[in-house]
Design an enzyme around this catalytic site. Structure first.
Site, PDB file in Angstrom:
ATOM      1  N   GLU A  75       0.832  -1.442  -0.007  1.00  0.00           N
ATOM      2  CA  GLU A  75      -0.023  -0.052   0.027  1.00  0.00           C
ATOM      3  C   GLU A  75       0.850   1.144   0.219  1.00  0.00           C
ATOM      4  O   GLU A  75       0.308   2.344  -0.499  1.00  0.00           O
ATOM      5  CB  GLU A  75      -0.794  -0.294   1.351  1.00  0.00           C
ATOM      6  CG  GLU A  75      -2.443   0.460   0.695  1.00  0.00           C
ATOM      7  CD  GLU A  75      -2.766   1.048   2.485  1.00  0.00           C
ATOM      8  OE1 GLU A  75      -4.178   0.685   2.086  1.00  0.00           O
ATOM      9  OE2 GLU A  75      -3.431  -0.507   2.562  1.00  0.00           O
ATOM     10  N   ASP A  76       1.710   1.571   0.612  1.00  0.00           N
ATOM     11  CA  ASP A  76       2.886   2.447   0.908  1.00  0.00           C
ATOM     12  C   ASP A  76       3.388   2.042   0.322  1.00  0.00           C
ATOM     13  O   ASP A  76       4.463   3.313   0.698  1.00  0.00           O
ATOM     14  CB  ASP A  76       2.916   2.820   2.632  1.00  0.00           C
ATOM     15  CG  ASP A  76       1.952   2.920   3.480  1.00  0.00           C
ATOM     16  OD1 ASP A  76       0.881   3.903   2.747  1.00  0.00           O
ATOM     17  OD2 ASP A  76       0.901   2.044   3.527  1.00  0.00           O
TER      18      ASP A  76
END
Ligand code: MN
Length: 484
Positions: A75-76
């Site tokens: 996600e990051d």
């Protein structure tokens, strides 16, 4: 500060492969999060590192620690699933994927409470490690919550922690994590209540701390008389959240609370525990009616310990908790301690079943089941974390979760809440519709028991129960009321 050796040191007998895997994840995550910052302004990688470190502290397997490092790279970080699979294999991808999915569940106030919980359970039903990684992630987030710039978000995260994560953590028997989460969340949600508890504590502690030191020394001295080698003593201060809730039950009178400081004695065997209890009671007078033997009768979440409250002889009253080292580990780390233990047990394929006598509770049932499966030769690794499948999780109208064995009925549910409710059950509603008392409950059901004063158990009910608790209570009632 973020040195991978700090994590490796925490592992119990790591193999070469474990160390290689974890070091690889460390390097990979560091690169993936390079240049990104957290809401607190520190490098994002710190969060990945601390999550992995929490997992190492819980004592889970090396795959979970690895996934802890990697839990936010999808996600990051600039990483896709394919790369992750290529580098770390399917199992790690599965764990990271699971944690990422859990991250999308957002708590939006009490109305969604029940629904979120349901999703959480369903989403994690494949592997309890996903849930434990999420807990390690949440622990670091709540610890650093003060650095969050938005007040509203701080409050939401704190509330979500207290209302969704803490009950789960409790259910998993992870005592230490429970206290940490509660105490970090408390001041954000109830600042005034927190201040009240803190002030009362500080006033009380002024007088108490001297007594504590004195008693601690006296206790250590006394215990050497037992001749037991390897006694460890320590003491802990009650968490503010737990203290506040207890104060509510004692008219906010802190002098009525005796476990603000609890002395802990850990010894090798259960026999030692009872010997220590004898020595303590010989030296200090116990308060009548305050001896609790959770070793003989564990709490529903599996908690074990002997508690006693004694007069110190100089005007104070303190609590002493006596347990074995093994029990202590379980009380602190719950299911996580079983995962680590089991792992070792598997690796060395010891034929003996797992030490000490089986405790009550579903964690034990799980272990028993695992043992049976492993003995029947089915490959355990694929199945061992899959325990949610063998319990049903149902909800009270207030949103509390009750877990029951498969096949349980509204009668089991009623007795799980309280014997009085069980003994006066008249009707049941499942998902807001009237249902027969012999309906088998399913995970996610919302169950409501309608009681009536005149309602009482009948012999037939014995056939509708799946839990020993309900069976015993009904049996007891029928015996008492024979011939009526
Ligand atoms: Mn995270």
């Amino acid at each position: 500060m973020t040195d991978v050796n700090k994590i490796i040191e925490l592992l119990h007998n790591p193999s070469k492969e474990d160390i290689v895997l974890i070091t690889k994840a460390y390097t990979f995550a560091k690169k993936a999060h390079e240049g990104t910052k957290r809401f607190t302004g520190e490098p994002y990688f710190t969060h990945a590192f601390e999550t992995a470190k929490n997992l190492a502290l819980f004592g889970v397997d090396s795959c979970s620690v690895t996934a802890g490092f990697l839990h936010d790279v999808l996600e990051d970080g600039d990483v896709n699933e394919e790369t992750l699979k290529k580098e770390f294999g399917e199992e790690i991808l599965f764990l990271v994927d699971g944690v990422t999915k859990l991250g999308t569940l957002k708590y939006r106030g009490t109305k969604r409470h029940v629904e979120s919980l349901r999703k959480l359970f369903i989403a994690t039903s494949h592997d309890v490690r996903v849930l434990i990684i999420k807990l390690a992630d949440r622990l670091h987030n709540i610890k650093t919550l003060g650095g969050h710039p938005e007040k509203e978000k701080r409050e939401r995260i704190a509330l979500e922690t207290l209302e969704i994560f803490v009950p789960l953590v409790d259910r998993l028997g992870m005592g230490r994590l429970k206290q940490e989460m509660e105490d970090y969340a408390f001041p954000y949600i109830y600042p005034q209540k927190y201040q009240t508890a803190r002030k009362l504590f500080q006033q009380k502690n002024k007088g108490l701390s001297q007594h504590v030191q004195k008693f601690y020394l006296a206790l250590q001295n006394k215990l050497t008389e037992s001749g037991i080698k390897d006694i460890k003593t320590s003491y802990r201060i009650k968490g503010m959240y737990s203290l506040y809730n207890k104060l509510l039950r004692y008219e906010m009178d802190i002098d009525k609370i005796y476990d603000i400081v609890a002395f802990r004695v850990t010894v090798p065997t259960i026999e030692d525990c009872y010997q220590i209890l004898g020595i303590v009671h010989g030296a200090w007078k116990p308060l009548p009616g305050r001896i609790k033997d959770y070793i003989a009768i564990p709490k529903p979440n599996g908690y074990q310990s002997i508690h006693s409250t004694v007069f110190t002889g100089d005007g104070e009253i303190v609590e002493i908790q006596i347990r074995t080292r093994q029990i202590h580990r379980e009380a602190e780390y719950g299911i996580a301690s079983h995962l680590a233990y089991k792992e070792k047990y598997l690796k060395h394929s010891i034929k003996q079943p797992m030490t000490v006598k089986k405790q009550l509770g579903w964690i034990q049932e799980l272990l028993q089941w695992q043992k049976e499966v492993s003995e029947s030769g089915i490959f355990l690794k694929d199945l061992k974390m899959d325990f949610f499948k063998f319990r049903v999780f149902v909800f009270t109208p207030k949103g509390d979760v009750i877990d029951l064995p498969i096949g349980a009925t509204p009668i089991d549910f009623a007795y799980a809440i309280h014997s009085d409710i069980g003994n006066h059950t008249a009707e049941a509603k499942i998902n807001r519709k009237m249902a027969s008392l012999k309906t088998k409950l399913k995970s996610g059901d919302l169950v409501e028991i309608i009681t009536k004063k005149k309602a009482c158990p009948t012999r037939k009910w014995l056939d509708y129960t799946e839990t020993n608790l309900a069976y015993r209570q009904i049996h007891l009632y029928l015996q008492k009321n024979q011939g009526r």
